[in-house]
Design an enzyme around this catalytic site. Structure first.
Site, PDB file in Angstrom:
ATOM      1  N   ASP A 314     -49.379 -22.689   5.658  1.00 39.68           N
ATOM      2  CA  ASP A 314     -50.644 -21.973   5.638  1.00 39.68           C
ATOM      3  C   ASP A 314     -50.726 -21.105   4.385  1.00 39.68           C
ATOM      4  O   ASP A 314     -49.780 -20.389   4.060  1.00 39.68           O
ATOM      5  CB  ASP A 314     -50.754 -21.108   6.891  1.00 39.68           C
ATOM      6  CG  ASP A 314     -52.144 -20.568   7.094  1.00 39.68           C
ATOM      7  OD1 ASP A 314     -52.342 -19.362   6.870  1.00 39.68           O
ATOM      8  OD2 ASP A 314     -53.036 -21.336   7.460  1.00 39.68           O
ATOM      9  N   GLU A 351     -51.700 -25.879   2.211  1.00 38.48           N
ATOM     10  CA  GLU A 351     -53.039 -25.336   2.056  1.00 38.48           C
ATOM     11  C   GLU A 351     -52.991 -24.608   0.715  1.00 38.48           C
ATOM     12  O   GLU A 351     -52.496 -23.479   0.627  1.00 38.48           O
ATOM     13  CB  GLU A 351     -53.376 -24.375   3.198  1.00 38.48           C
ATOM     14  CG  GLU A 351     -54.801 -23.865   3.140  1.00 38.48           C
ATOM     15  CD  GLU A 351     -55.095 -22.837   4.227  1.00 38.48           C
ATOM     16  OE1 GLU A 351     -56.255 -22.763   4.664  1.00 38.48           O
ATOM     17  OE2 GLU A 351     -54.173 -22.098   4.628  1.00 38.48           O
TER      18      GLU A 351
END
Length: 673
Positions: A314, A351
């Protein structure tokens, strides 16, 4: 409470390691002047049963504090106290009254009196703090299980929240199993039938459920242990049961051919404040040597001992920042991960941006990383919505984004294509709301993204208008078609296949309730969308590229596909500012079939010319038309109706896909559903 002495043993491994006759403890602290090891008999104990002082002269080697305690076994609850300087200006905040977790602890015990705010107040936290638990990961029978190593070209990712997937009363899972790892096991037949091949789980590391500004930490961000699975997702009591239940889930998913991918603080320059490049609170100082080692050790543990197949990082651009927050040209931690032989073949997904503005899609460091393609998400949304200046951008995304990835000579699957994810609107809400509705979060609707490229199709929120509902259904099918059939690796959000809604909330991080849970009654209400997704995933797996001798680079794939672009007239694409239509024709890699797609994001029907028949083909068949109702919206290849005319009318805001065999006889096609 007794004060014990213990033997000096090894500095490695870090954590609590079972050895003959006891447990070796080792923890890193550069600035501590004294450490105490606390042993508890029960999670409800308010005081440690035993305290083992670790003296710097006897129990410290370099910056590692270590000792051996005989006669301890798995299940032993423990924690640490640390003495040292309190100097926030140097980033040092020692307080010996606070009980600390072992950073390498494999399991966590949460007392019934747990109080997250106790650490902020003066006083002893022995009664209220989480503690670590001694565990033996070797005590599990994997029955021959190994990570699947499924190639990306065969991968369809499904992003889900372990608790939210089965927590709803409609899930059909027994009450004590809802929202747990074993509850997910019961839904494996559903996942397999849907056609997904990998689960991307929102954080399952142990986290503090109360660590959110207004409500609960539902998503699980800000983990407090990078080695321990979250205890609240376990159906059985006891801090060690969670290890077995997590591994039971992984083993069961692997038997079904489904992989498991896991989601994975930097100090400000004056050292007195915590930096936040995540937008979620804590940011790992990832390129500090000890933190780098912990990250790598954690990844190794989850692969070797828990058999996970990959990791999705993330806001992964955080990992490329130095201790002052500046981007590094060659971040050591990223190369550590990529070059680790124990992680070779493990899926690594980035990401490739962070909340402080660093955006690295297409330029993320390394050779093994796949990337969430935020540009594909935005371009697909804008085209389907009907915005201007979108046709050329959509064409590029359908090709696997060669403008972003072509220079790397990587396979097309380098791009993780998605339209929705946990952070933002669900697909239903993308076509049902013009703006976010996050009032339930308690921040006066100021949180969450404002730029969503959404369109409500004529009414804000739920409606009984059948025309609006029909349009929303078409738009959902348009999004699904583009996402699942574009070159790249597709990712679906939990529940999009049944139009799950969050009632316009595009930032449901704190909503552990029906806003976030999967409502299984939708499976019957939107059976047509569910069927559509199943057929799309099956259609995708029939591509020739699945059986290619080796993974093709994106540039090789585009060269072999012989793509032709059209507008409503053949070979006359309209790339203009106000164009809302696009058509294309391409051949499969082994020249077994051709596909002709026609996309109409305009608000009127358009008549598209169809390529004329060839002497060697068997004519066009219509497989997909998103304007039609089920079962005509998607017809399996062999049963698909023939298209004999020289043109095809594509209804407003819809898409059609034709296919024709280039072989005189094709038993394989006829035999497949």
């Amino acid at each position: 409470m007794s004060v014990l002495t213990a033997e000096l043993r090894q500095t490695a491994p870090l954590g609590a390691a079972l050895t003959n006759g006891g447990v070796n403890f080792s923890v890193f602290s550069k600035h501590a002047t004294r450490i105490e090891l606390l042993l508890f008999n029960d999670a409800r104990d308010t005081r440690p049963a035993s305290v083992i002082p670790l003296d710097a002269r006897q129990h410290r080697t370099y910056h590692y504090w270590h000792t051996f305690v005989p006669n301890l076994a798995p299940g032993q609850i423990y924690g640490y106290r640390a003495d040292g300087p309190f100097a926030p200006e140097r980033g040092q905040r020692f307080d010996r009254e606070k009980v600390l977790l072992d950073p390498y602890g494999l399991a966590v015990s949460v007392p019934p009196t747990y109080d997250r705010d106790a650490a902020k107040r003066p006083g002893d936290t022995a009664a209220t703090a989480m503690k670590s638990v001694v565990a033996d990961p070797s005590r599990y029978d994997w029955e021959g299980d190994v990570p699947l190593r499924r190639p990306y070209v065969e991968t369809v990712i499904y992003e889900l929240h372990v608790r939210g997937f089965t927590r709803h009363p409609s899930s059909g899972v027994a009450a004590h199993k809802r929202g747990t790892y074993v509850g997910l096991i019961e839904k494996i037949p559903y996942l397999k039938d849907l056609g997904v091949t990998a689960l991307e789980l929102l954080p399952v590391f142990q986290y503090d459920p109360f660590d959110a500004p207004t409500r609960v930490n539902y998503w699980g961000y800000q983990p407090i242990s990078f080695f321990a699975p979250h205890h609240a997702y376990c159906s059985r009591p006891g801090p060690l049961a969670v290890l077995d239940e997590f591994r039971d889930m992984v083993k069961a998913l692997h038997r079904a051919g489904i992989e498991v991918i896991l989601f994975y603080y930097i100090l400000e320059p004056d050292k007195s404040r915590y930096a936040d490049y995540t937008g979620c609170g804590n940011t790992l100082n990832a390129n500090q040597p000890i933190v780098r080692r912990m990250i790598q050790d954690s990844l190794r543990y989850w692969v070797t001992q828990m058999h996970v197949d990959g990791f999705r990082f993330d806001l992964a651009s955080i990992l490329s920042r130095d201790e002052d927050g500046h981007p590094l040209p060659n971040p050591p931690v990223l190369w550590d991960i990529e070059s680790d032989p124990l992680l070779a073949g493990t899926k690594l997904i980035a990401e490739a941006w962070d909340a402080a503005g660093l955006y690295q899609v297409g330029s993320f460091i390394g050779d093994a990383w796949q990337e969430w393609n935020g540009r594909a998400r935005d371009d697909i949304r804008r085209f389907v919505k009907g915005e201007d200046h979108t046709v050329s951008g959509l064409a590029t995304r359908l090709l696997g984004s060669p403008d972003i990835y072509g220079h790397k000579e990587r396979e097309a699957e380098h791009s993780i294509n998605f339209v929705t994810c946990h952070d933002g609107f669900t697909m239903n809400d993308l076509v049902s709301y013009n703006g976010k509705h996050n009032e339930a979060n308690g921040d006066n609707n100021t949180d969450g993204a404002n730029d969503n490229n959404s369109w409500n199709c004529g009414a804000e929120g739920p409606t009984d208008d059948p025309d609006i509902e029909a349009l929303r259904n078409r738009q959902v099918k348009n999004f699904l078609t583009l996402n699942l059939l574009a070159a790249g690796t597709p990712m679906l959000l939990m529940g999009d296949e049944v139009r799950r809604t969050q009632h316009g909330n595009n930032n449901a991080y704190c909503q552990d309730n029906e806003i976030s849970w999967f409502d299984w009654t939708l499976l019957e209400r939107h059976a047509d969308i569910h069927r559509f997704v199943k057929l799309l995933t099956a259609f995708r797996q029939r591509r020739d590229v699945v059986t290619a001798e080796r993974p093709l680079t994106l540039n090789e794939l585009l060269d072999r596909a012989r793509i032709e672009w059209h507008g409503v007239k053949l070979n006359q694409p309209d790339w203009g500012e106000h164009s809302h239509a696009l058509a294309f024709t391409f051949a499969s890699l082994k020249a077994r079939y051709q596909i002709h797609g026609m996309l109409n994001a305009y608000w009127n029907p358009l008549t598209f010319e169809v390529p004329p028949p060839q002497s060697s083909d068997r004519g066009w068949r219509r497989v997909i038309d998103t304007a039609l109702t089920t079962p005509d919206d998607f017809t399996p290849w062999d049963a698909a109706p023939r298209v004999t005319s020289a043109s095809y009318v594509v209804q407003p805001r819809s898409m059609a896909l034709l296919i024709r065999s280039l072989e005189q006889r094709n038993p394989a096609l006829r035999a497949r559903p």
